[in-house]
Write a protein that holds these residues in place. Structure first.
Motif, PDB file in Angstrom:
ATOM      1  N   LEU A  24      37.240  18.072  46.756  1.00  0.00           N
ATOM      2  CA  LEU A  24      38.291  18.563  47.504  1.00  0.00           C
ATOM      3  C   LEU A  24      37.878  17.870  48.584  1.00  0.00           C
ATOM      4  O   LEU A  24      38.949  17.566  49.770  1.00  0.00           O
ATOM      5  CB  LEU A  24      38.345  20.433  47.216  1.00  0.00           C
ATOM      6  N   PRO A  25      36.365  18.294  49.497  1.00  0.00           N
ATOM      7  CA  PRO A  25      36.803  17.564  50.667  1.00  0.00           C
ATOM      8  C   PRO A  25      36.616  16.291  50.648  1.00  0.00           C
ATOM      9  O   PRO A  25      36.885  15.922  51.237  1.00  0.00           O
ATOM     10  CB  PRO A  25      34.737  18.238  51.044  1.00  0.00           C
ATOM     11  N   LEU A  26      36.066  14.833  49.536  1.00  0.00           N
ATOM     12  CA  LEU A  26      36.970  14.047  49.448  1.00  0.00           C
ATOM     13  C   LEU A  26      38.139  13.767  49.928  1.00  0.00           C
ATOM     14  O   LEU A  26      38.522  12.893  50.747  1.00  0.00           O
ATOM     15  CB  LEU A  26      36.132  13.391  48.444  1.00  0.00           C
ATOM     16  N   PHE A  27      39.102  14.194  49.078  1.00  0.00           N
ATOM     17  CA  PHE A  27      40.198  14.189  49.391  1.00  0.00           C
ATOM     18  C   PHE A  27      40.774  14.579  51.036  1.00  0.00           C
ATOM     19  O   PHE A  27      41.709  14.196  51.493  1.00  0.00           O
ATOM     20  CB  PHE A  27      41.298  14.675  48.167  1.00  0.00           C
ATOM     21  N   VAL A  71      38.159   7.831  49.697  1.00  0.00           N
ATOM     22  CA  VAL A  71      37.887   7.763  51.153  1.00  0.00           C
ATOM     23  C   VAL A  71      37.191   6.155  51.249  1.00  0.00           C
ATOM     24  O   VAL A  71      37.581   6.338  52.662  1.00  0.00           O
ATOM     25  CB  VAL A  71      36.649   8.397  51.344  1.00  0.00           C
ATOM     26  N   LEU A  72      36.420   5.420  50.566  1.00  0.00           N
ATOM     27  CA  LEU A  72      36.426   4.086  50.513  1.00  0.00           C
ATOM     28  C   LEU A  72      37.510   3.352  51.166  1.00  0.00           C
ATOM     29  O   LEU A  72      38.012   2.687  52.571  1.00  0.00           O
ATOM     30  CB  LEU A  72      35.241   4.032  49.226  1.00  0.00           C
ATOM     31  N   GLY A  73      38.548   3.446  50.213  1.00  0.00           N
ATOM     32  CA  GLY A  73      39.818   2.713  50.489  1.00  0.00           C
ATOM     33  C   GLY A  73      40.479   3.419  51.721  1.00  0.00           C
ATOM     34  O   GLY A  73      41.047   2.239  52.145  1.00  0.00           O
ATOM     35  N   VAL A 127      44.072   5.089  43.264  1.00  0.00           N
ATOM     36  CA  VAL A 127      43.721   6.253  43.216  1.00  0.00           C
ATOM     37  C   VAL A 127      44.619   7.477  42.094  1.00  0.00           C
ATOM     38  O   VAL A 127      43.188   7.487  40.667  1.00  0.00           O
ATOM     39  CB  VAL A 127      43.756   7.681  44.614  1.00  0.00           C
ATOM     40  N   LEU A 128      46.003   7.136  41.825  1.00  0.00           N
ATOM     41  CA  LEU A 128      46.199   7.843  40.866  1.00  0.00           C
ATOM     42  C   LEU A 128      46.016   7.295  39.488  1.00  0.00           C
ATOM     43  O   LEU A 128      46.002   8.455  38.113  1.00  0.00           O
ATOM     44  CB  LEU A 128      47.218   8.612  40.934  1.00  0.00           C
ATOM     45  N   GLY A 129      45.903   5.817  39.549  1.00  0.00           N
ATOM     46  CA  GLY A 129      45.635   5.106  38.459  1.00  0.00           C
ATOM     47  C   GLY A 129      44.523   5.483  37.782  1.00  0.00           C
ATOM     48  O   GLY A 129      44.686   4.801  36.191  1.00  0.00           O
TER      49      GLY A 129
END
Length: 441
Positions: A64-67, A260-262, A241-243
């Motif tokens: 959650l906090p990452l997204f 987050v890195l991307g 991310v989704l793939g």
């Protein structure tokens, strides 16, 4: 004091606290505390500690906090500007023209923000002034933004789907995948309606001819591709991310970390990453995550209090005795969620009702995965329902328009979301097809 009387005190107290302007999380705490007090349970301190810790310490909530942070980082890039610049050349010949920028932009940004309000605010800041400058119908510009802004709740990675997944103990990765086709369905319905409205109301589409809007033939195919190139990195990040989740390469939490890195890399490459923007994004994600954690903790305490009172079982028994069909049960729940959404934000609606509703849903044989998408679609409708539809307030802040003007303009999109709800009821495969393929693979 009788259980029913105490339950009524808790419910009335909750709405009284909310009406007084108290924070949602604190209102849930206060209502639960009142219930425990009148029930005569003096161990509410220990119960509070164990129930709230269990609600907010789930490992699945790490995503959650990452997204949220990924969305906050991209919010501070030139993403909104690039969306308008990159999409507008391709939409000049479609009925409705640049009104579709609102819809498609919200769909794309929803995949990086996970928030309805953030999607509407970010895209609206960019598109509304441009559409107004080019003479487009103010009412349709507001309507398309209000309706499409709700996509932030559904299109993965969705914050509300993470919250539901934890509450219902359903795979968050499967929920993300299940939200893709309904999200595309909504985008198609919104664009289809906009095309039909524009074809029927050609004289109302634009009030003036904007000299600075280039005619369709002014840009070559090569120029269009070049103008759209700025969108490729963001689309590639979303796809990755989704793939990675769909392909089973990463867990939801790992995909969020890569996201987050991307986002940080994209922000660095576009020259928008600085110490200030980094700290602003971090603090923005922290504030939002803490707000959600407070709501989850309050809802967990209230859920425990209601369990002591026996309210969930009592309601489930009452509804079971009515012998409602599955359709009538879903119809009743739709009305309940829309009503609650008039006073609460989407996350609060989900965490407040799951403990009461999920036993009934399981007893009725309804797939909890499918129900997660159903509840999010209905909550989307509440986001553009007065008096407390969050998207209405966001757009009011952007335009200065009267709240009821915005609600009236958004009414067709409210009905389109209702149509999508009916479609997934009639054709549940819209929700379950991709997750089943994911399981098969």
């Amino acid at each position: 004091m009788e259980t029913l009387t105490i339950s009524l005190i808790v419910i009335i107290g909750l709405f009284a606290f909310l009406a007084a302007g108290m924070w949602v999380g604190l209102s849930l705490f206060a209502a639960a505390l009142a219930g425990m007090y009148f029930y005569g349970n003096d161990a509410f301190g220990n119960i509070y500690a164990t129930s709230t810790w269990g609600a907010i310490s789930s490992w699945s909530l790490t995503a959650l906090p990452l997204f949220i942070w990924m969305g906050e980082i991209l919010f501070r890039t030139r993403l909104a500007e690039d969306l308008f610049k990159g999409l507008s050349p391709w939409l000049q010949r479609i009925p409705g023209k640049l009104l579709h920028v609102n819809i498609i932009s919200c769909g794309i940004f929803a995949a990086v923000s996970g928030s309805s309000a953030a999607t509407a605010a970010t895209i609206g800041k960019m598109t509304l002034p441009e559409l107004r400058k080019r003479g487009y119908s103010d009412k349709m510009a507001v309507a398309t933004l209000a309706g499409s802004g709700t996509l932030g709740l559904l299109i993965p990675p969705s914050i509300i789907l993470i919250v539901y997944g934890v509450a219902a103990e359903v795979s968050i990765a499967r929920l993300f995948i299940a939200g893709i086709l309904p999200g595309l369905l909504l985008v198609s319905l919104f664009m289809g309606f906009t095309m039909i409205w524009s074809a029927v109301n050609k004289n109302k589409l634009t009030t003036t001819h904007a000299a600075d809007e280039p005619p369709p033939e002014s840009l070559s195919f090569k120029a269009k591709i070049k103008q759209t190139a700025s969108l490729i990195p963001v689309v590639a990040l979303i796809t990755f991310v989704l793939g990675s989740i769909y392909g089973g390469l990463t867990t939801t939490i790992e995909a969020a970390a890569f996201g987050v890195l991307g986002a940080l890399v994209l922000s660095l490459l576009t020259g928008t990453l600085s110490k200030k923007t980094f700290m602003d994004s971090l603090m923005g994600a922290t504030k939002t995550s803490c707000m959600i954690a407070l709501i989850l903790a309050g809802a967990a305490f209230l859920t425990t209090a209601m369990a002591f009172l026996g309210l969930p079982n009592m309601l489930a028994t009452m509804i079971a005795e009515l012998n409602l069909s599955t359709f009538m049960l879903l119809l009743a729940l739709t009305g309940l969620f829309i009503f609650l959404g008039c006073f609460l934000d989407g996350i609060s609606v989900v965490v407040l009702t799951t403990s009461v509703v999920l036993p009934m849903i399981s007893q009725s044989g309804i797939d909890l995965l499918w129900f997660g998408i159903f509840i999010v679609l209905v909550v989307e409708m509440s986001q553009i329902t007065p008096p407390v539809g969050f998207n209405l307030f966001v757009i009011q802040g952007l335009t200065g328009k009267d709240l009821w003007y915005i609600a009236k303009a958004a009414l067709p999109f409210f009905l389109l979301i209702l149509l999508a709800v009916l479609l997934i009821i009639l054709f549940p495969e819209i929700v379950t097809f991709l997750p089943e393929q994911m399981t098969t693979n």
